[in-house]
Design a protein around this motif. Structure first.
Motif, PDB file in Angstrom:
ATOM      1  N   UNK A  77       0.626  -1.518  -0.247  1.00 29.99           N
ATOM      2  CA  UNK A  77      -0.414   0.184   0.093  1.00 29.99           C
ATOM      3  C   UNK A  77       0.552   1.055  -0.535  1.00 29.99           C
ATOM      4  N   UNK A  78       2.026   1.048   0.613  1.00 29.71           N
ATOM      5  CA  UNK A  78       2.736   2.165   0.586  1.00 29.71           C
ATOM      6  C   UNK A  78       4.344   2.945  -0.457  1.00 29.71           C
ATOM      7  N   UNK A  79       3.570   1.735  -1.446  1.00 27.80           N
ATOM      8  CA  UNK A  79       4.785   1.401  -2.598  1.00 27.80           C
ATOM      9  C   UNK A  79       4.831   2.644  -2.649  1.00 27.80           C
ATOM     10  N   UNK A  80       4.661   3.097  -3.396  1.00 29.17           N
ATOM     11  CA  UNK A  80       4.147   4.990  -4.359  1.00 29.17           C
ATOM     12  C   UNK A  80       5.237   6.029  -3.708  1.00 29.17           C
ATOM     13  N   UNK A  81       4.529   5.283  -1.775  1.00 25.05           N
ATOM     14  CA  UNK A  81       5.602   6.487  -1.439  1.00 25.05           C
ATOM     15  C   UNK A  81       7.014   6.241  -0.526  1.00 25.05           C
ATOM     16  N   UNK A  82       7.136   4.894  -1.098  1.00 28.40           N
ATOM     17  CA  UNK A  82       8.001   4.378  -1.713  1.00 28.40           C
ATOM     18  C   UNK A  82       9.259   4.058  -1.740  1.00 28.40           C
ATOM     19  N   UNK A  83       8.579   4.398  -3.228  1.00 26.12           N
ATOM     20  CA  UNK A  83       9.494   4.573  -4.326  1.00 26.12           C
ATOM     21  C   UNK A  83       9.803   6.454  -4.913  1.00 26.12           C
ATOM     22  N   UNK A  84       8.794   7.187  -4.181  1.00 29.22           N
ATOM     23  CA  UNK A  84       8.993   8.831  -3.748  1.00 29.22           C
ATOM     24  C   UNK A  84      10.264   9.104  -3.173  1.00 29.22           C
ATOM     25  N   UNK A  85      11.022   8.444  -2.899  1.00 31.07           N
ATOM     26  CA  UNK A  85      12.249   8.828  -1.741  1.00 31.07           C
ATOM     27  C   UNK A  85      13.295   7.964  -2.998  1.00 31.07           C
ATOM     28  N   UNK A  86      13.923   7.800  -4.334  1.00 35.64           N
ATOM     29  CA  UNK A  86      14.204   7.560  -5.206  1.00 35.64           C
ATOM     30  C   UNK A  86      14.424   8.438  -6.310  1.00 35.64           C
ATOM     31  N   UNK A  87      16.348   8.687  -6.404  1.00 34.70           N
ATOM     32  CA  UNK A  87      15.846   9.288  -7.919  1.00 34.70           C
ATOM     33  C   UNK A  87      15.686   8.967  -8.683  1.00 34.70           C
ATOM     34  N   UNK A  88      15.961   7.359  -9.366  1.00 34.41           N
ATOM     35  CA  UNK A  88      15.277   7.101 -10.668  1.00 34.41           C
ATOM     36  C   UNK A  88      14.694   5.771 -10.366  1.00 34.41           C
ATOM     37  N   UNK A  89      13.752   4.740 -11.208  1.00 34.87           N
ATOM     38  CA  UNK A  89      13.266   3.616 -11.186  1.00 34.87           C
ATOM     39  C   UNK A  89      13.963   2.827 -12.007  1.00 34.87           C
ATOM     40  N   UNK A  90      14.280   1.687 -11.861  1.00 34.61           N
ATOM     41  CA  UNK A  90      14.440   1.321 -13.120  1.00 34.61           C
ATOM     42  C   UNK A  90      12.876   0.086 -13.076  1.00 34.61           C
ATOM     43  N   UNK A  91      12.611  -0.433 -14.304  1.00 32.83           N
ATOM     44  CA  UNK A  91      11.458  -1.247 -14.643  1.00 32.83           C
ATOM     45  C   UNK A  91      12.060  -1.903 -15.798  1.00 32.83           C
ATOM     46  N   UNK A  92      11.018  -3.373 -15.112  1.00 33.06           N
ATOM     47  CA  UNK A  92      11.712  -4.594 -15.938  1.00 33.06           C
ATOM     48  C   UNK A  92      10.657  -4.569 -16.616  1.00 33.06           C
ATOM     49  N   UNK A  93       9.675  -5.340 -16.095  1.00 40.16           N
ATOM     50  CA  UNK A  93       8.291  -5.921 -17.269  1.00 40.16           C
ATOM     51  C   UNK A  93       7.471  -6.709 -16.951  1.00 40.16           C
ATOM     52  N   UNK A  94       6.565  -6.016 -16.999  1.00 43.16           N
ATOM     53  CA  UNK A  94       4.553  -6.582 -15.670  1.00 43.16           C
ATOM     54  C   UNK A  94       3.462  -7.298 -16.418  1.00 43.16           C
ATOM     55  N   UNK A  95       3.692  -8.165 -16.074  1.00 44.04           N
ATOM     56  CA  UNK A  95       2.219  -8.419 -16.744  1.00 44.04           C
ATOM     57  C   UNK A  95       3.158 -10.672 -16.359  1.00 44.04           C
ATOM     58  N   UNK A  96       1.706 -11.715 -16.171  1.00 44.06           N
ATOM     59  CA  UNK A  96       1.803 -13.018 -16.399  1.00 44.06           C
ATOM     60  C   UNK A  96       0.875 -13.830 -16.508  1.00 44.06           C
ATOM     61  N   UNK A  97       0.823 -14.609 -17.094  1.00 40.47           N
ATOM     62  CA  UNK A  97      -0.501 -15.638 -17.260  1.00 40.47           C
ATOM     63  C   UNK A  97      -1.075 -16.179 -15.363  1.00 40.47           C
ATOM     64  N   UNK A  98      -1.816 -15.935 -15.627  1.00 36.48           N
ATOM     65  CA  UNK A  98      -2.505 -16.606 -13.909  1.00 36.48           C
ATOM     66  C   UNK A  98      -2.794 -14.940 -13.417  1.00 36.48           C
ATOM     67  N   UNK A  99      -2.361 -13.153 -13.607  1.00 35.95           N
ATOM     68  CA  UNK A  99      -3.126 -12.481 -12.947  1.00 35.95           C
ATOM     69  C   UNK A  99      -3.348 -11.553 -14.415  1.00 35.95           C
TER      70      UNK A  99
END
Ligand code: NAD
Ligand code: IPM
Ligand code: MN
Length: 355
Positions: A59-81
């Motif tokens: 729930x506090x994921x966005x707040x946690x990320x806001x403390x970083x200088x940048x985000x690196x994202x790989x990929x999102x999405x998988x069968x089953x969700x």
């Protein structure tokens, strides 16, 4: 020494595989430079996390990320969700909550990269897409009425605010001015009689402040045709969220394939962290086999370095990529005709970077 704190959300499928190589390259660039450093923090968020916790991130994921200088994202999405949950609750949520309203996607054919088009010169494919990234058709606004009944109705709204439209178009004009390039707007006012008529009028209006920038306007259907028949027409391109999504996959196809396509999700005011990612997905069909191409993720590392003002390293990464594509083809992954694993490709990249 400047230390950049980077949040790493490797995500699902091939995400963690390509991310490992991206991080390797950034560490190597920092070590070679000596003037800056990275501190990486991994966040194990994504579909597996969802299956365990019922959430894509805490729930506090966005707040946690806001403390970083940048985000690196790989990929999102998988069968089953369901994709509409996994993508909306993680990737689209970050883009939206951090107001990353510019999605900057280079469509540039590197030397040695394959191109399926006939009679096209390498230098003819050299565009930068500025895709609107927070509203439009992906704003998540709509309704589902009378679900399951014969009179069922679904509504998916296209949201175009003046602020949202103006700022992304202005960003594109500024970029065109800075790089002395033409600016092309892609829209569809003949059929979308509110949103795209508005888009076109804002494009014209903002353009009055940029008399030095040569502009062109195309309907999206014609633009798709010209990207294949005559890609040299396009330099800086500005377009809506949906059109930009589709056209940049077309762009990837003419500029070396999905394994070479990267994008930056920018909050230009730097009020929030920006996010860098390959534009491909989690590729469940090849995940876990160490055959995914890490070059798209590595290209996004080059965009991150540009964003932090290390354009020399950003450019150097693209130089090494061309060197690999031209002179070290055996070190490429199978999608590029090579025989290397994802990690071997990344290792060779680092070796060439080190000279
Ligand atoms: P995809 O990009 O994952 O795969 C399309 C095709 O390209 C597949 O054949 C795949 O093997 C290939 N491919 C993609 N990246 C590659 C790489 N680095 N190296 C070699 N081959 C590569 O698109 P999809 O199959 O439509 O979607 C799969 C999942 O990813 C879905 O859940 C989708 O919603 C999600 N998705 C996520 C993102 C993102 O996180 N940014 C982007 C697109 C799709
Ligand atoms: C992209 C992807 C995403 C988008 C999806 C996965 C939500 O296709 O980054 O191009 O449409 O923006
Ligand atoms: Mn896409």
């Amino acid at each position: 020494m400047e230390t950049y704190r980077i949040a790493v959300v490797a995500g699902d499928g091939i995400g963690p595989e390509v991310m490992a190589e991206c991080v390797k390259v950034l560490k190597a660039a920092a070590a070679l430079d000596g003037g800056f450093a990275f501190e990486f923090t991994d966040f194990p968020w994504g579909c597996e996390y969802y299956l365990k916790t019922g959430k894509m991130m805490p729930d506090d994921g966005i707040e946690t990320l806001s403390g970083y200088d940048a985000i690196l994202l790989g990929a999102v999405g998988y069968p089953g969700v369901p994709d509409n949950i996994s993508l909306r609750d993680l990737l689209l949520r970050i883009r939206h909550d951090f107001d990353q309203y510019v999605n900057l996607r280079p469509v540039k054919l590197l030397k040695g990269a394959p191109c399926p088009l006939k009679d096209v010169k390498q230098e003819d494919i050299n565009m930068t897409f500025v895709r609107e990234n927070t509203e439009g058709e992906y704003a998540g606004s709509g309704a589902w009425l009378y679900k399951g009944q014969p009179n069922e109705v679904v509504i998916q709204n296209g949201v175009f605010s003046r602020k949202g439209t103006e700022r992304v178009i202005r960003y594109a004009y500024e970029l065109a001015r800075k790089e002395h390039k033409t600016l092309t707007s892609i829209s569809k006012a003949n059929a979308l009689n509110y949103s795209m008529v508005f888009w076109d009028s804002v494009f014209k209006e903002v353009g009055e402040e940029y008399p030095d920038v040569e502009t062109h306007s195309y309907l999206v259907d014609a633009a798709s045709m010209f990207m294949v028949k005559d890609p040299g027409r396009f330099q800086i391109v500005v377009t809506s969220n949906l059109f930009g999504d589709i056209l940049t996959d077309l762009g990837a196809a003419i500029a070396g394939g999905m394994g070479l396509a990267a994008g930056a999700n920018l909050n230009p005011e730097r009020k929030f962290p920006s996010m860098f990612e390959p534009i491909h997905g989690s590729a469940p069909d090849i995940a876990g086999r160490q055959i995914a191409n890490p070059l798209a993720a590595i290209w996004s590392a080059s965009q991150l370095l540009d964003f932090f003002g290390h354009e020399d390293w950003g450019a150097r990464i693209l130089e090494v990529m061309e060197d690999m594509l031209v002179n070290h083809r055996e070190a490429l992954t199978p999608d590029q005709g090579g025989t290397a694993s994802t990690a071997e490709c990344g290792d060779m990249f680092v070796k060439l970077l080190q000279g």
